[in-house]
Scaffold this motif. Sequence first.
Motif, PDB file in Angstrom:
ATOM      1  N   PRO A 176      15.814  52.011  22.985  1.00  0.00           N
ATOM      2  CA  PRO A 176      15.748  51.766  21.535  1.00  0.00           C
ATOM      3  C   PRO A 176      16.527  50.529  21.091  1.00  0.00           C
ATOM      4  N   LYS A 177      17.623  50.225  21.775  1.00  0.00           N
ATOM      5  CA  LYS A 177      18.412  49.052  21.389  1.00  0.00           C
ATOM      6  C   LYS A 177      17.601  47.780  21.568  1.00  0.00           C
TER       7      LYS A 177
ATOM      8  N   LYS B  57      26.467  51.322  15.436  1.00  0.00           N
ATOM      9  CA  LYS B  57      25.333  51.684  14.580  1.00  0.00           C
ATOM     10  C   LYS B  57      25.090  53.167  14.774  1.00  0.00           C
TER      11      LYS B  57
ATOM     12  N   ALA C   9      19.595  43.869  12.338  1.00  0.00           N
ATOM     13  CA  ALA C   9      19.033  44.989  13.089  1.00  0.00           C
ATOM     14  C   ALA C   9      19.861  46.252  12.912  1.00  0.00           C
TER      15      ALA C   9
ATOM     16  N   LYS D 291      14.340  47.491  21.973  1.00  0.00           N
ATOM     17  CA  LYS D 291      13.004  47.516  21.403  1.00  0.00           C
ATOM     18  C   LYS D 291      12.940  46.520  20.242  1.00  0.00           C
ATOM     19  N   ASP D 292      14.055  46.369  19.562  1.00  0.00           N
ATOM     20  CA  ASP D 292      14.137  45.507  18.380  1.00  0.00           C
ATOM     21  C   ASP D 292      14.185  44.042  18.801  1.00  0.00           C
ATOM     22  N   LYS D 293      13.154  43.298  18.389  1.00  0.00           N
ATOM     23  CA  LYS D 293      13.056  41.892  18.775  1.00  0.00           C
ATOM     24  C   LYS D 293      14.290  41.103  18.336  1.00  0.00           C
ATOM     25  N   ARG D 294      14.831  41.475  17.155  1.00  0.00           N
ATOM     26  CA  ARG D 294      15.976  40.718  16.637  1.00  0.00           C
ATOM     27  C   ARG D 294      17.175  40.822  17.586  1.00  0.00           C
ATOM     28  N   VAL D 295      17.333  41.999  18.182  1.00  0.00           N
ATOM     29  CA  VAL D 295      18.445  42.167  19.116  1.00  0.00           C
ATOM     30  C   VAL D 295      18.262  41.237  20.314  1.00  0.00           C
ATOM     31  N   ARG D 296      17.027  41.179  20.805  1.00  0.00           N
ATOM     32  CA  ARG D 296      16.779  40.320  21.965  1.00  0.00           C
ATOM     33  C   ARG D 296      16.970  38.851  21.603  1.00  0.00           C
TER      34      ARG D 296
ATOM     35  N   ASP E 155       8.922  36.387  21.850  1.00  0.00           N
ATOM     36  CA  ASP E 155       9.169  37.827  21.971  1.00  0.00           C
ATOM     37  C   ASP E 155      10.452  38.144  22.728  1.00  0.00           C
TER      38      ASP E 155
ATOM     39  N   TRP F 162      23.235  46.505  13.329  1.00  0.00           N
ATOM     40  CA  TRP F 162      24.531  46.488  14.025  1.00  0.00           C
ATOM     41  C   TRP F 162      25.494  45.653  13.195  1.00  0.00           C
TER      42      TRP F 162
END
Lengths: 546, 322, 259
Positions: A296-297, A373, A360, A299-304, A497, A362
């Motif tokens: 789940p962490k 989070k 995201a 999965k978020d594109k912004r985190v990547r 991505d 955090w």
Amino acid sequence: MSTLFPPRHILRGIFLIPFFFLFFSFLFSLYAQQNQGSKVTCYGDAIVVGSIGEPITLIPILAADSASQEIVGLVFNGLVKYDKDINLVGDLAEGWKISDDGLEITFYLRKGVKWQDGVLFTAKDVLFTYQKLIDPATKTPYSGDFKKIEDFKIIDDYTVKITYSEPFAPALASWGMPIMPAHLLKREEDFKKFSRQPIGTGPYRFVRWETGSQIILEAYDDYWEGRPYIDRYSYRIIPDQSTLFLELRNRGLDYIGLTPLQYQRQTNNDFFKQNFRKYKYPSFGYTYIGWNLNNPKFKDKRVRQAMNYAIDKEEIIKGVLLGLGKVCTGPFVHNSWAYNPEVKPPRYNPQKAEELLAAAGWNRKNKAGFLVKDGQQFEFTLLTNQGNEARRKCAEIIQQRLKEVGIKVNIKIVEWGCLLDIIDKRRFDAVLLGWGLSRDPDCYDIFHSSKTRPKEFNFVSYKNEKVDKLLEQGRRVFSRERRKKIYHEIHRLIYNDQPYTFLYVPDALPIIDARFRGIEPSINGIGYNFIKWWVAKEEQRYKLQE
Amino acid sequence: MFSYFLKRLLNLIPLLLGITIISFAVIHLAPGRPAYLKEMDPRISLEAQEQLIKLYDLDKPLFKQYLNWLKRVLRLDFGNSFVDGRKVIVRIRERLPVTLLINILSMVLIIVVALPIGVISALKPGGLFDKWTTFFVFLGFSLPGFWLALLLMLLLGIKLNWLPISGLKSFDYHQLSFWGKNLDIIKHLILPVSVTAFGGLAGFSRYVRGNMIGVLKQNYIRAAYAQGINKGRIVYKYALKNALLPLITILGLSIPGLIGGSVIFESIFAIPGMGRLLYNSAVARDYPMIMGGLVIGAVLTLLGNLLADLCYAWADPRIKCK
Amino acid sequence: MNKLTLFGISIIAVLILLAIFAPLISPYNPQAIDVDNILSPPSRTHILGTDSLGRDLFSRMVYGARVSLEVGLVAVGVSLIIGVLFGSLAGYWGGRVDSLIMRFVDIMLCFPTFFLLITMVAFLKATVFNIMLIIGLTSWMGLARLVRAEVLSIKERDFVRYAKAMGAGNFKIISRHILPHTLPPVLVAAILGMGGAILTESALSFLGLGVQPPTPSWGNILMEGKAVIDIGWWLTLFPGLAILLAVLGYNLLGEGLRR
């Protein structure tokens, strides 16, 4: 040269003048010699290549490790090969024709090529190799490309027509697969002997394999491209990187690949400058962090994307590669035509990373300084394999940088077999690994969403319908120009991505004894014209008779 | 004596069975899967990988795999290595001689050097010689072997250039004369053999010293002194003989090390021995290869121990066969 | 107490002090990477030089003392627990129990040590604690044999018989009457074992299977140093010396106690 004239020597310089004369005349004579030498190529001498790994098998269609492929490459030929500009050219095939629909390839084989036992090479050998490749009883890992073949027809002794069930652009390159002699491998038992005593059509003949120590090859007199200049090729196995280097220093080896530290620091003295030549060119591979997109962490594109900003690739290149590499931006390397130069790596920017992470969710930090989070600390395990110094160091640097934006990284280094197991079972958060690439840009197996079963290579579970379509297209189209457009778009989309954080493309750093001549570095490295390397008579070190 | 031997031999069977079951379970249950390549290669298709698993029997339940393995081993067939498909026995046979050569040579070196050290320091415990050798012995106990190997390699191989640093033969080995060949191999062996011996040197000399001191206190030695027998004769004929008895056990116990080789030294000196073979097999999860290596090692170890016990019983009349 | 023993004790004492006061003693953060300062030789700013990621070697060595000390204690602790348990059970009960346990010991001794180590490393995550545990789990066999032999000889002594006659339970007899008497030789073996554990850790790290980065241990500093042995002598010399001294300390202490 600059070290010859440091200022503090000026006073003493007067006494040195006669020596300078001597020195320069010596240099000049060397120069003259070299010039004179370069006109007349000579046969003779041996090259001793040092390697960490030992080949596993010399049966070409089974050889999957780099050591085996190295030897196989000298003993055998494929139908096609890559030249110095990374274009496919004929090897055992003189030429080929691809039908307009891309379904049929007709190869016109070279006539008069002899196997090293004297028998003529014909279309039967190609058919035999194909049959072995698709035989379920063969333990080859490379059957995939050849299973797409619908029909294999021998037109005559020197013409074969291969029909594919669908257009498949990498097909032509797949025929770089070394061809095996049908007449020597009639029975199953023959393979056992052949794996340790191969006979090919290549420039070097197999002589001897001393298990665990070395493999010796000898120039094949009747090689169709002309006999190689260097008489003998010895592949020495030294499993320890430091011993390998020390043995080179003792001049017991002629050719090894250097580590960045060895290139930048350990070979920068006069001894190495005098006795060896170093080369440097981008390798065909890259190092990356793959994020488990089912987590789940991540999965978020912004985190990547935040990771991409928070990890300082320049610092990694400086610290791990000592500057000997380039920032990687996508699944293609700079030397490939598929590389999209418009994809620009962002500068290291921890603030931007923190913004993205905050967006995201955090956005708060706990007492230890790590992001939180929903009551959970941002913590993940970065997995990599044991025995790879560069990856270990890389992980350590990333750990430190991510700590600064509030992410706790635990490094876990496991042996290779364990790592594969963990990846198969998807029990990882992030992996730090590298891909070695073939010259064709097709990366269907790595990024297509259908390739996510255990043991397949899209283990991060990346899925983007646009990329899927483009990957399929890229395989079907033969025109380089059209493919180029497709892969540039793939490059852009994947970068956007960020299923991987692309880290770097390391340089290949071979070092070779200075007596070898004829080495011409190209974007395809230095090995492509090995048979043209030579040593002047007076410099030859090994006189061989056996 | 014979029935004792037979009984001991029969006792080995359950022990061996236990060893095979434990090791089979442990290596198959250990995380990780067979992987002979050190990097991923996207050209390798899933079908191909699954086909390999079938070819290697890995899709069957574990006990079935074990039974199949056991059946084959009873026919003395250890199967083929996953890595290169060659017979396990053949691969071991290639590696064993070098390992044995190095280990036996170092054993000889240990005995030749440590025996006099131990005996002389036992003659005057606390004397000057004893003090110095004690110190060196402790230094020897405490040295990391691979560190010593690196330092010696750097000094003798690189700085002084007296000895070759890796491998067993020079490049031009095949062109050398008979004596030249031997000399070449000896030169290559000096570093690995002495480094291998070094660790054992300390322990063994200590052992001899301790035993010797003990024996010299015994009544029969005192009696011999009282009878006025020449001291050298007492020490070397009566005392030493008895002090050396436990040596047999030590030799028996050192068999696993003897054939197991050392991964670290073999990697540093680029010697193709058993240590590297077993280590690489373990890392690659080459199950038949690991099992073959372990079983052959275990059999030799157990036989060695048995032989040692028998020798002991034969040499020392105090021990009665049960 | 002789000089050598004293020497041993003082080494161990220094080691303990270094480990306890590591944060105070080390001038730098042992994990602070400085890519502009890679492999600088010993100097005034870095008294033992820096490693291949520019980290201060002295600070890493000081923190490494912690790992080495812990490795010794934990590994030996684990092997003591198992060794004493199995040894006393086998020695006290004899018969089936004895032969079962001792056969198990025989089996364990048949495996090459490194093989045991790497399969264990595969099973457990390679954290510092697990490495210590693993070293302990693979080195209790000698202790078990030792304890068994001691128990065998002690259990025939009069005071044990007396305790039995007084109706003391087996557990009480073992823990109260027998084990205390096995203490001296076991203690010596334990102290020698601590030195051995440090050597094992360094060998494991040398193979890349030991303590995981970025935790510094003498073993993994040495492993890194090997790659640059010709230009970074300090990375090989100092950690090697440290291991040598620490193990020497334990050995001398153990030998002193034996007498």
